[in-house]
Design an enzyme around this catalytic site. Structure first.
Site, PDB file in Angstrom:
ATOM      1  CD  GLU A  61      -1.377  -6.771   4.836  1.00 42.50           C
ATOM      2  OE1 GLU A  61      -1.693  -5.609   5.163  1.00 42.50           O
ATOM      3  OE2 GLU A  61      -0.728  -7.020   3.791  1.00 42.50           O
ATOM      4  CG  HIS A  93      -3.633  -3.836   2.691  1.00 44.20           C
ATOM      5  ND1 HIS A  93      -2.808  -3.386   3.698  1.00 44.20           N
ATOM      6  CD2 HIS A  93      -4.150  -2.720   2.104  1.00 44.20           C
ATOM      7  CE1 HIS A  93      -2.830  -2.063   3.733  1.00 44.20           C
ATOM      8  NE2 HIS A  93      -3.641  -1.625   2.780  1.00 44.20           N
ATOM      9  CB  CYS A 123      -0.970  -0.030   1.180  1.00 47.68           C
ATOM     10  SG  CYS A 123      -2.332   1.160   1.010  1.00 47.68           S
TER      11      CYS A 123
END
Length: 619
Positions: free
Chosen positions: A531, A529, A401
Site C-alpha cells: 500500500e 506493505h 505483513c
C-alpha cells in the site's frame, strides 16, 4: 529555491497535509519540480514507536524512514520518493544540536534555542530542499513545508521563530506563508463565523509571520461577504482568501485551488513564470478525469478490513487509499467495513454475543477480506478465524505483513493439523514456531530495529501476483516487520499446498504466499506493505488483485488485459502505460457534464451499524 510554508490554525487535523499536497500537485502540473517537508513538533525522533491510536499509521519510505502519514499524501499526490530527512521532528533537531555540542562545535558558547536550535531548523530545511525526489534526479525548484500542529502550540514555537528569521534569510520573492484555518458554520444559524480565523491570524502575526494566503476550511462554501470580512481583519487582499469546503473526494481539492486563482497568486508572489492568461485545455486533465470518475461510479464492492486499530480511520490510511485506487480501477465504489479482530473471537461470543454475531455478519456479507499489519497478541485469534473463513468459503483474501503470518499459522493448524502452531511473538514455547523473530531484531531497543524500507523480492515460478506485476522477475517493495516465516518449516508447508512464490535475494525470507488459482480464486498474502507505493493512476497489484477477484474479473484480467499492456525494457510499467490499461479495462463510466455526483467513494461501517444478527459460520 522557492519556499512555501503551510501553517494551521484553530484546530489540528484541519487538512493542512491535503492543502500542501494539492499546492504541490498544481505546481508540478505547471512544469516545476517540487519537494515537501513535514515538521512534527513532538520530541520523538521519528514516528516508529507510536501507537496507531496516537497519530494514525506509520508511513515507511524507501530508505526505511518511519514518518508521519502526511508524507504518504505527498508521495501519492506528487508521485515522488521522499526520504527520512523530509520529516523533521523536535527530537531530531535537538539530537543534532546536542551531538554538535558534544563534539565541541559550539565550544565556548552557551547553547540556546535561539540561535542554535532555530539555525539548525533553517539549515535542515535548506539542505533537504535541494535533495532530488524524482527519477530524473533534478534538483527541486519549490519546497513546500507543512508545520504540524496549530499556531500557538508551545512545542511549535521554536519552528515558528525559525521561519520568522528564515523569511529574512532568503529573498522576499522566495518565501510565502499559506495559513489554513477553520471557518465554523453552526447549524443553528447557518452563518459563517470568522472570529476563530481572526484570532488564529492574530496569533500568527504576533509571532512575526504574516500570511500571504488564507485557506478557509468549511463545511459549505462561504460567501464573498465573509471573504471580505476575513480580508479586512486579517490584513490580506480579498482575492487571497480561498475557500475549500467539504467535497466528494480529495481529488477535487487541487482543482478547487486552481479555479480560485492559486496559480496566479503563486506566480506573482514567488515570481514564477507560470501565471498565463489561458490554461491549456488538457491542464490537469488526469486529475479532472480521476475526480469525475470517482463521483460518477455507481456499482459497489463490499470489502471487510479485519484489524486491531479500527477505532481510528487514520490507523489504516494507506490501506484505505490503496483499496480506493484499486476500486476505481475496476469501476466500483468502495464500501469499506472495519471489523475489530477481537469481535470475531470465541471469547467475545460469551462476553458480548451481539457484537460477535454483528461482526461475523459483516464479514460474511463482504465480497473480499483484507487482514493488514499489526503487532502484539490482541486480536490474533480473530484474524486467524477470518482467514479460516476466507480459505474454506473461497472468499477473496489479501493478507499484509501480520496478515501473511496469520495465514501461515491458520494453514498449519487446520490443514497440516499442527494445532499448537503459533508465532514466537505470542507463544515463545510453541512446538511449531512457524513464525519467528529475525536474527537482527534487538528486543532491548524498539525504535528503528525492524526490517525497514525498500527490499527486493524475487518471484519463483508462475503465480497470480507475478502476472499482476506484469510478469517481471523481481520487484522492490517497502517493509516494516520484526517477525518472519520460519524457513525451517517452508518445505513442509509447501508440500501441504501453500506456495511461497516470492522470496528475498537470499531465498531465506518468505515475501509472498499464495494458494493456487485452481483451488482458490484469490488467497494471497505479502510480508511487505504494497500500500505504501500505491498511486491513484497506478494501483498496487496485490490490492488490485483483491478487488478484481471480489468483482469476479480477475481471471479475464489475467488472460486478456495483461497481454495487451506494454512493458518497458526494465520490466516496469510507466504511468502512461497504466493509464492506457485503465482506459481499456474500465467500462460503463458516464463522464457527461450533467451527471450528478454519487455518494462519496468511501463508506466506513462499524460492526455496531449492522441491523440484523447473523450466526457465525462453523469453522
Amino acid at each position: 529555491m522557492k519556499y512555501i510554508l503551510v501553517t494551521g490554525g484553530v484546530i489540528s487535523g484541519i487538512g493542512k497535509g491535503v492543502i500542501a499536497s494539492s499546492i504541490g500537485t498544481i505546481l508540478k502540473h505547471c512544469g516545476l519540480h517540487v519537494t515537501s517537508i513535514k515538521i512534527d513538533p513532538y520530541i520523538n525522533i521519528d514516528a516508529g514507536t507510536f501507537s496507531p491510536f496516537e497519530h494514525g499509521e506509520v508511513f515507511v519510505l524507501d530508505d526505511g524512514g518511519e514518518v508521519d502519514l502526511d508524507l504518504g499524501n505527498y508521495e501519492r499526490f506528487l508521485d515522488v520518493t521522499l526520504h527520512r530527512a523530509n520529516n523533521i521532528t523536535t527530537g531530531k533537531i535537538y539530537q543534532q544540536v546536542i551531538e554538535c555540542e558534544r563534539r565541541g562545535d559550539y565550544l565556548g558558547k552557551t547553547v540556546q534555542v535561539v540561535p542554535h536550535i532555530t539555525d539548525a531548523i533553517q539549515e535542515w530545511v535548506m539542505n533537504v530542499g535541494k535533495v532530488p525526489v524524482t527519477e530524473d534526479g533534478k534538483e527541486p525548484e519549490v519546497c513546500i513545508i507543512e508545520l504540524g500542529g496549530t499556531i500557538g502550540d508551545i512545542e511549535g514555537m521554536p519552528f515558528v521563530e525559525a521561519f520568522r528569521q528564515f523569511q529574512f534569510r532568503v529573498p522576499h520573492e522566495s518565501f510565502c506563508c499559506v495559513h489554513v484555518s477553520l471557518v465554523p458554520q453552526p447549524k443553528s444559524t447557518g452563518e459563517s463565523k470568522t472570529k476563530p480565523t481572526q484570532a488564529s491570524v492574530k496569533e500568527l502575526r504576533g509571532s512575526g509571520l504574516s500570511p500571504d494566503l488564507i485557506v478557509c476550511r468549511s463545511e459549505m462554501p462561504i460567501i464573498d461577504e465573509v471573504k471580505q470580512k476575513i480580508s479586512n481583519f486579517c490584513h490580506v487582499k480579498p482575492d487571497r482568501v480561498i475557500c475549500i469546503h467539504d467535497c466528494t473526494s480529495t481529488y477535487r481539492v487541487p482543482l478547487m485551488l486552481e479555479e480560485q486563482g492559486l496559480i496566479q497568486f503563486i506566480g506573482e508572489r514567488l515570481q514564477l513564470n507560470i501565471a498565463i492568461p489561458t490554461r491549456p485545455k488538457k491542464f490537469m486533465w488526469k486529475w479532472r478525469d480521476l475526480a469525475d470518475r470517482h463521483d460518477n461510479v455507481r456499482k459497489v464492492v463490499e470489502i471487510a478490513l479485519v484489524g486491531k486499530y479500527t477505532q481510528l480511520e487514520d490507523a489504516y490510511a494507506s490501506v484505505t487509499k490503496a483499496l480506493q485506487h484499486s476500486a476505481l480501477f475496476v469501476n466500483r465504489r468502495l464500501n469499506l467495513s472495519y471489523i475489530e479482530a477481537t469481535s470475531l473471537e470465541e471469547a467475545t461470543k460469551i462476553e458480548n454475543p451481539v457484537k460477535y454475531h454483528q461482526a461475523w455478519q459483516i464479514l460474511c456479507r463482504s465480497e473480499g477480506v483484507i487482514v493488514p499489519g499489526g503487532f502484539g497478541k490482541r486480536g490474533m485469534e480473530g484474524k486467524i478465524a477470518a482467514v479460516t473463513w476466507c480459505r474454506t468459503t473461497r472468499k477473496p483474501f489479501l493478507g499484509v505483513c501480520l496478515g501473511l503470518q496469520a495465514a501461515v499459522i491458520e494453514f498449519t493448524r487446520n490443514v497440516m493439523n499442527w494445532k499448537e502452531a503459533n508465532t514466537t511473538e505470542i507463544d515463545p514455547d510453541t512446538p511449531y514456531p512457524v513464525v519467528v523473530d529475525m536474527p537482527e531484531h534487538n528486543p532491548g531497543q524498539m525504535g528503528g530495529t525492524m526490517r525497514l524500507g525498500k527490499r527486493t523480492t524475487i518471484f519463483h515460478g508462475d503465480s497470480i501476483l507475478k502476472k499482476l506485476y506484469g510478469n517481471v522477475g523481481a520487484i522492490d517493495e517497502r517493509h516494516r516487520h520484526r517477525y518472519e516465516v520460519n524457513p525451517d518449516f517452508v518445505d513442509k508447508i509447501e508440500k501441504a499446498g501453500l506456495h511461497f512464490v516470492g522470496r528475498d535475494e537470499t531465498e531465506t525470507r518468505m515475501e509472498i504466499m499464495e494458494l493456487p488459482l485452481s483451488t482458490h480464486p484469490y488467497f494471497v498474502a505479502t510480508q511487505y506493505h504494497p500500500e505504501y507505493i500505491s498511486r491513484p493512476l497506478k494501483p498496487s497489484p496485490p490490492y488490485l488483485g483483491l478487488l478484481l477477484a471480489a468483482v469476479g474479473k480477475l481471471q479475464p484480467y489475467l488472460t486478456n488485459a495483461m497481454s495487451s499492456s506494454t512493458t518497458s525494457e526494465d520490466g516496469e510499467n510507466s504511468d502512461e502505460d497504466m493509464v492506457g490499461m485503465l482506459r481499456r479495462n474500465i467500462s460503463n463510466i458516464s463522464l457527461s457534464a450533467g451527471s450528478a455526483p454519487s455518494t462519496p467513494h468511501l463508506t466506513v461501517k462499524s460492526p455496531t451499524q449492522s441491523q440484523n444478527d447473523a450466526q457465525a459460520p462453523m469453522l
